[in-house]
Design an enzyme around this catalytic site. Structure first.
Site, PDB file in Angstrom:
ATOM      1  N   GLU A 190       0.771  -1.210   0.114  1.00  0.00           N
ATOM      2  CA  GLU A 190      -0.012   0.038  -0.059  1.00  0.00           C
ATOM      3  C   GLU A 190       0.860   1.532  -0.090  1.00  0.00           C
ATOM      4  O   GLU A 190       0.468   2.215   0.793  1.00  0.00           O
ATOM      5  CB  GLU A 190      -0.759  -0.160   1.057  1.00  0.00           C
ATOM      6  CG  GLU A 190      -1.960  -0.962   1.020  1.00  0.00           C
ATOM      7  CD  GLU A 190      -2.827  -1.177   2.305  1.00  0.00           C
ATOM      8  OE1 GLU A 190      -4.178  -1.461   2.004  1.00  0.00           O
ATOM      9  OE2 GLU A 190      -2.417  -1.195   3.457  1.00  0.00           O
TER      10      GLU A 190
HETATM   11  C1  ACM Z   1      -1.916  -5.559   4.337  1.00  0.00           C
HETATM   12  O1  ACM Z   1      -3.002  -5.835   4.675  1.00  0.00           O
HETATM   13  N1  ACM Z   1      -1.882  -4.140   3.740  1.00  0.00           N
HETATM   14  C2  ACM Z   1      -0.610  -6.049   4.158  1.00  0.00           C
END
Ligand code: ACM
Length: 545
Positions: free
Chosen positions: A349
């Site tokens: 992310e």
């Molecule tokens: C995640 O759940 N962002 C690894």
């Protein structure tokens, strides 16, 4: 956690159910000991979680009595201390409820429970064991200490549930006769704790470690940093923990582990045969670090600490050289605290990092991990950069994950990247079970106990082109945006975690929801006796009085 001592009477009726049609055995009550409440029936040898690889029931049962000793047959000198420690651990498990002395001895004339490292038993591998039970005693044989430890967990589950209580209970303590020969399907059977969103104290983590050990989990991944908190002391950047660790989701004091506390956690985990995998999530999920040091920000301005639950808004400054001084220092200090082989650098992310910056950053972060002798682990977005040879990617996609993303992961596996599978809609333990679940999140969907168990790691990404041998194992992450106490961790982890443990340990041939749910049901009273606050899923036939 639940009050201890509420469910002992469930035990007899439960065993009569699970043992129906299978050889039942009754042990003579021990002379002078408390009289048994009823004719006992020993747990059938295969009725444990994870399911053992091979079970051959038969022969006389063994009953632990006041005369039982724990014989440690120490094997190679390098393992002697560990074998003795496992013997003492077993005695420590059994003493409170049995009330027996259970001396741990290396006197070969002693009868009882024997722990033996057999040099000739290489087929048992790093973690396998053989458990032989008969009138004369129990023998656990392994090639390595970890195997003895896992065998102890099986032995424990073969004893009445009341053995888990911390005050003296009625026996008898009978184990059915026969032989179990057991080795794991996967070498990597992990659980992750997010100690960043809510700080979890060392004692909270140790309690979870004990719960993981019961199900033969062998890796504990600690998510040590995120936007909301930096949880490990780094001497060369002291504000990371001192300031960056000073809050958590919703505000509050947060916290961090000193190096001494962290070493103690690593050593406690090792005593339960778990390897700790530390994660510093980079280049995104870094607000706590950016708030602690203005110079890590591209604009040179430190943002405020963050106590919300958004993701994707923070990034280390990839073009600045000081970023890599920071990465090198952190990785060096963390590697020095890590006896295990893996170091996790996150990489998920990174929505506030350009693709070019991300690739350049991950190249250098991976190089730092290699420089300090560790194996890189990253979330599967690492496959969108250039995974170094030997890197491991942790797949956390779910049914809605697009074909292009899966194909990217598959392409990396064809170049040698191996995978830890953590599909979010199967094994993210913070996903709600259903619409009535109070805690947790639902962005990957509701995940009931059957959905969490009923998939095959070997073929999960086969359609995308991931070969079976790219799968190193499975891991169940527990994210803590909504969780802070052990009661809260437990009700989300249990009973899904034992299912993930079984996916990791048991042969594919044993995989069957209908038989699994019966074995899982038998874990209910055991979890209750241990004070584990589990979700009583309506899909599982929990025993009733
Ligand atoms: C995640 O759940 N962002 C690894």
């Amino acid at each position: 956690m639940r009050e201890r001592g509420t469910l002992p009477r469930l035990f007899g009726s439960l065993l009569l159910v699970v043992a129906a049609g299978i050889s039942s055995v009754a042990a003579a009550p021990e002379r002078g000991g408390p009289a048994p409440a009823r004719t006992p029936v020993a747990t059938p040898l295969g009725q444990v979680v994870p399911a053992p690889a091979r079970v051959k029931p038969g022969g006389s049962p063994y009953a632990i009595t006041a005369r039982t000793r724990i014989l440690v047959d120490e094997g190679p000198r390098r393992d002697a201390r560990e074998v003795r420690r496992i013997g003492s651990y077993l005695a420590g498990l059994l003493r409170p409820a049995t009330g027996y002395a259970l001396p741990v001895t290396d006197d070969r004339g002693a009868a009882g429970i024997r722990l033996r490292l057999g040099a000739g038993d290489r087929s048992l591998g790093e973690e396998g064991y053989r458990l032989e039970s008969g009138r004369g005693g129990i023998t656990l044989t392994a090639h390595k200490p970890a195997g003895l430890f896992h065998g102890v967990q099986t032995l424990r589950q073969l004893l009445p549930v009341s053995v888990e209580k911390d005050s003296r209970q009625r026996g008898p303590w009978t184990i059915a006769g026969g032989t179990i020969t057991d080795t794991p399907r996967y070498a990597y059977r992990g659980a992750m704790l997010d100690v960043s969103r809510h700080f979890l104290t060392p004692d909270q983590v140790k309690l979870y470690i004990d719960q993981l050990a019961l199900y033969k989990i062998n890796k504990l991944h600690l998510h040590l940093s995120d936007d909301q908190g930096w949880r490990i002391a780094i001497d060369s950047w002291p504000r990371l923990a001192g300031y960056g660790g000073s809050t958590q989701v919703g505000g509050g004091p947060g916290g961090y582990y000193t190096k001494a506390q962290y070493r103690d956690l690593v050593s406690y985990a090792a005593s339960r045969q778990l390897e700790v995998i530390p994660e510093i999530d980079m280049p995104g999920h870094t607000n706590a670090a950016l708030a602690s040091y203005a110079e890590l920000n591209c604009d040179g301005v430190a943002p405020p600490l963050y106590t919300g639950t958004s993701v994707g808004f923070s990034s280390l400054c990839a073009p600045k050289e000081i970023t890599y001084d920071f990465v090198d220092d952190v990785v060096r200090e963390l590697a020095a605290l890590t006896p295990g082989k893996y170091l996790h650098i996150g990489g998920d992310e990174a929505h506030s990092t350009s693709h070019a910056d991300y690739v350049a950053f991950m190249d250098r972060a991976q190089a730092a991990v290699q420089k300090y002798g560790k194996t890189v682990v990253g979330w599967h977005q690492l496959t969108g950069a250039t995974p170094v040879p030997g890197a491991v990617a942790q797949y956390w996609g779910y049914d809605a994950t697009g074909a292009a993303e899966r194909a990217q992961v598959a392409a990396a596996t064809r170049k040698g990247t191996r995978l830890i599978l953590s599909p979010a809609d199967r094994v993210y333990l913070d996903m709600k079970y259903d619409k009535n679940t109070v805690l947790g999140q639902s962005w990957a969907g509701y995940t009931e106990v059957d959905r969490s168990y009923d998939w095959n790691p070997a073929t999960y990404l086969a359609a995308a082109g991931v070969p079976e041998d790219a799968v190193l194992g499975v891991e169940a992450p527990l994210w803590t945006e909504t969780l802070a106490t052990n009661d809260q961790l437990e009700v989300m982890a249990f009973p899904r975690l034992p299912g993930v443990a079984e996916l990791g340990w048991s042969p594919a041939a044993t995989h069957d929801w209908d038989t699994y749910k019966t074995r899982l049901a038998a874990q209910g009273p055991r979890m209750a006796a241990l004070g584990i606050d589990y979700y009583r899923s309506p899909l599982v036939p929990w025993p009733t009085e």
